[in-house]
Design an enzyme around this catalytic site. Structure first.
Site, PDB file in Angstrom:
ATOM      1  N   LYS A 116       0.808  -1.220   0.000  1.00 20.88           N
ATOM      2  CA  LYS A 116       0.000   0.000   0.000  1.00 20.88           C
ATOM      3  C   LYS A 116       0.840   1.267   0.000  1.00 20.88           C
ATOM      4  O   LYS A 116       0.329   2.343  -0.301  1.00 20.88           O
ATOM      5  CB  LYS A 116      -0.945   0.020   1.217  1.00 20.88           C
ATOM      6  CG  LYS A 116      -2.141  -0.920   1.076  1.00 20.88           C
ATOM      7  CD  LYS A 116      -3.149  -0.715   2.200  1.00 20.88           C
ATOM      8  CE  LYS A 116      -4.343  -1.645   2.042  1.00 20.88           C
ATOM      9  NZ  LYS A 116      -5.245  -1.582   3.199  1.00 20.88           N
ATOM     10  N   LYS A 199      -8.536 -10.873 -11.501  1.00 20.40           N
ATOM     11  CA  LYS A 199      -9.677 -11.027 -10.590  1.00 20.40           C
ATOM     12  C   LYS A 199     -10.589  -9.810 -10.679  1.00 20.40           C
ATOM     13  O   LYS A 199     -10.111  -8.695 -10.855  1.00 20.40           O
ATOM     14  CB  LYS A 199      -9.133 -11.111  -9.144  1.00 20.40           C
ATOM     15  CG  LYS A 199      -9.448 -12.404  -8.441  1.00 20.40           C
ATOM     16  CD  LYS A 199      -8.800 -12.430  -7.064  1.00 20.40           C
ATOM     17  CE  LYS A 199      -9.663 -11.770  -6.016  1.00 20.40           C
ATOM     18  NZ  LYS A 199      -9.088 -11.874  -4.645  1.00 20.40           N
ATOM     19  N   LYS A 202     -12.554  -3.793  -7.444  1.00 16.57           N
ATOM     20  CA  LYS A 202     -13.120  -2.458  -7.591  1.00 16.57           C
ATOM     21  C   LYS A 202     -12.115  -1.471  -8.170  1.00 16.57           C
ATOM     22  O   LYS A 202     -12.493  -0.407  -8.626  1.00 16.57           O
ATOM     23  CB  LYS A 202     -13.713  -1.952  -6.275  1.00 16.57           C
ATOM     24  CG  LYS A 202     -12.716  -1.684  -5.172  1.00 16.57           C
ATOM     25  CD  LYS A 202     -13.430  -1.049  -3.987  1.00 16.57           C
ATOM     26  CE  LYS A 202     -12.468  -0.448  -2.998  1.00 16.57           C
ATOM     27  NZ  LYS A 202     -11.650  -1.432  -2.277  1.00 16.57           N
TER      28      LYS A 202
END
Ligand code: TRP
Length: 336
Positions: A116, A199, A202
Site C-alpha cells: 500500500k 480477478k 473495484k
C-alpha cells in the site's frame, strides 16, 4: 447468542459504494452460509478505513451502504451480529495492548503495508496504516473465534493474529482462543469481464469489467453482453486458452449451481450470444432482489441504524468480557 456453536468473526471495509459480483460470490455467500453453524460476528471496519484519508460524509454513507448490502444479501441480524467497529470501543482498547506486545520488526514485515505504500513511500503513510494488522488482530481476538473466513490476501494478517494470541497467552495466561483462517475456496473466483485474466476488483481499469450489486439491470445486462471472449466459437471451460468464456461459465455455475460440465453439454454448438444472454438472466435474477432490498433498507436510515445498534449490543457483550480479562491479566486495576 447461544453458546453451543463456535464463534466466527470476519470484517469488511466500508470502502465501496457498491459490492461487486466477486465480493458477493467470493465472500458474502460463504458468510451467509456459515451463519447456521457458527455464532457469527461481522464487522464493518470503519476504524481501519481511516488509516487512509476519508471524506467524512462519504465514509458515513459507505458504512450504511455496506451494512445494507450485507443485510440484503443474506446476513440475518437475528442469527448474526452485523456491527460497526467504532460502535465497540474494545477494538481500539485491545489494539493498544496488542501494539505493546508486537515488535517493530514483526510489524514491519507485513506485506500489505509494503504494497500500500509502494507508490507514495512509507514517509507519508500514517502510523495507523502501519499498525493496521494489529487492530485487525484485536478485531478477531475479542470474539474468541474458532474460524475467521478471509481471502488469500489476509493470510499473513491471520498468522500475526495467531502469533500475538499465542504470545499473550504464554506471557499472561490463557486468554485467547487461537483462531484458524478459513481461506475461502477458489471455485467461486470471479474475473474481470473486460480483462478475464485478472480477478474482478473495484480498482479495475475499465468499469465495464465489473458487475456491481447496485448497478441497474440494464447496465448489468450490457456489461455481460460486452464481456471479452475469443474467436474460436466454442463454449468450453479452459481457463488458459479461453479465459473470457471460462469466466462466464464460472459465474453461471457459481450462481445457478449447475456444473460446468452440464453447461458445456447444454451449450455445445450454441453461439456466445446465447451463453451471454443466459448468464445475464442468471446474474440479474440473483442481484436484482439484493439491490431492491438494499434500497429499501437505505430508505429508512433510522431502522438501519437500529439494526446496527442491535448488532453492536451483541458484539459489545462479548468484546467487553474479553477486554476485561485482558486488562486484568496485564495488571490494570479494575475501575469502580
Ligand atoms: N483487512 C481486511 C480486508 O482488507 C478487513 C478486516 C479488518 C478483517 N478486520 C478484520 C477481516 C478481521 C477479517 C477479520 O479485507
Amino acid at each position: 447468542m447461544t453458546s453451543a456453536k463456535p464463534n466466527l468473526l470476519s470484517g469488511m471495509q466500508p470502502s465501496a459504494g457498491s459490492l461487486h459480483l466477486g465480493n458477493y460470490l467470493g465472500a458474502l455467500v460463504n458468510w451467509a452460509n456459515m451463519q447456521d453453524d457458527f455464532n457469527a460476528y461481522y464487522c464493518i471496519v470503519d476504524l481501519h478505513a481511516i488509516t487512509v484519508p476519508q471524506e467524512p460524509a462519504e465514509l458515513r454513507a459507505n458504512t450504511r451502504r455496506t451494512a445494507a448490502q450485507y443485510l440484503a444479501a443474506g446476513i440475518d441480524h437475528n442469527k448474526s451480529a452485523l456491527f460497526v467497529q467504532s460502535h465497540v470501543p474494545a477494538h481500539a482498547q485491545l489494539a493498544w495492548v496488542l501494539n505493546c506486545i508486537t515488535g517493530m520488526g514483526e510489524a514491519g514485515r507485513m506485506t500489505q503495508f509494503k504494497d500500500k505504500t509502494q507508490k507514495g513511500g512509507s514517509e507519508s503513510a500514517s502510523v495507523g496504516l502501519f499498525t493496521y494488522p494489529i487492530l485487525q488482530a484485536a478485531d478477531i481476538l475479542l470474539y474468541q473465534p474458532k474460524a475467521v473466513p478471509v481471502g488469500e490476501d489476509q493470510r499473513q494478517h491471520l498468522e500475526l493474529t495467531r502469533d500475538l494470541a499465542t504470545r499473550f497467552n504464554s506471557r499472561f495466561g490463557d486468554t485467547f482462543v487461537i483462531p484458524e483462517a478459513v481461506i475461502l475456496k477458489e471455485t467461486a473466483k470471479i474475473y474481470d469481464l473486460q480483462n478475464p485474466e485478472a480477478k474482478m476488483s473495484k480498482s479495475a481499469a475499465d468499469p465495464k469489467g465489473l458487475v456491481n450489486i447496485m448497478d441497474d439491470t440494464s447496465v448489468v445486462v450490457k456489461k455481460i453482453k460486452s464481456a471479452v471472449t475469443d474467436t474460436d466459437g466454442e463454449i468450453r471451460f479452459d481457463r488458459d486458452a479461453k479465459p473470457g468464456i471460462s469466466n462466464l461459465l464460472g459465474i453461471h455455475s457459481a450462481i445457478s449451481g449447475e456444473s460446468i460440465a452440464s453447461l458445456e453439454a447444454r451449450f455445445a454448438g450454441a453461439g456466445y450470444g446465447a451463453l451471454k444472454g443466459e448468464v445475464a438472466d442468471v446474474v440479474v435474477a440473483a442481484i436484482e432482489p439484493i439491490r431492491n432490498r438494499t434500497e429499501e433498507l437505505l430508505s429508512d436510515v433510522a431502522e438501519l441504524d437500529r439494526l446496527l445498534a442491535d448488532g453492536a449490543a451483541k458484539a459489545n457483550a462479548q468484546a467487553e468480557q474479553t477486554l476485561a480479562a485482558v486488562y486484568d491479566r496485564v495488571g490494570f486495576i479494575a475501575a469502580r
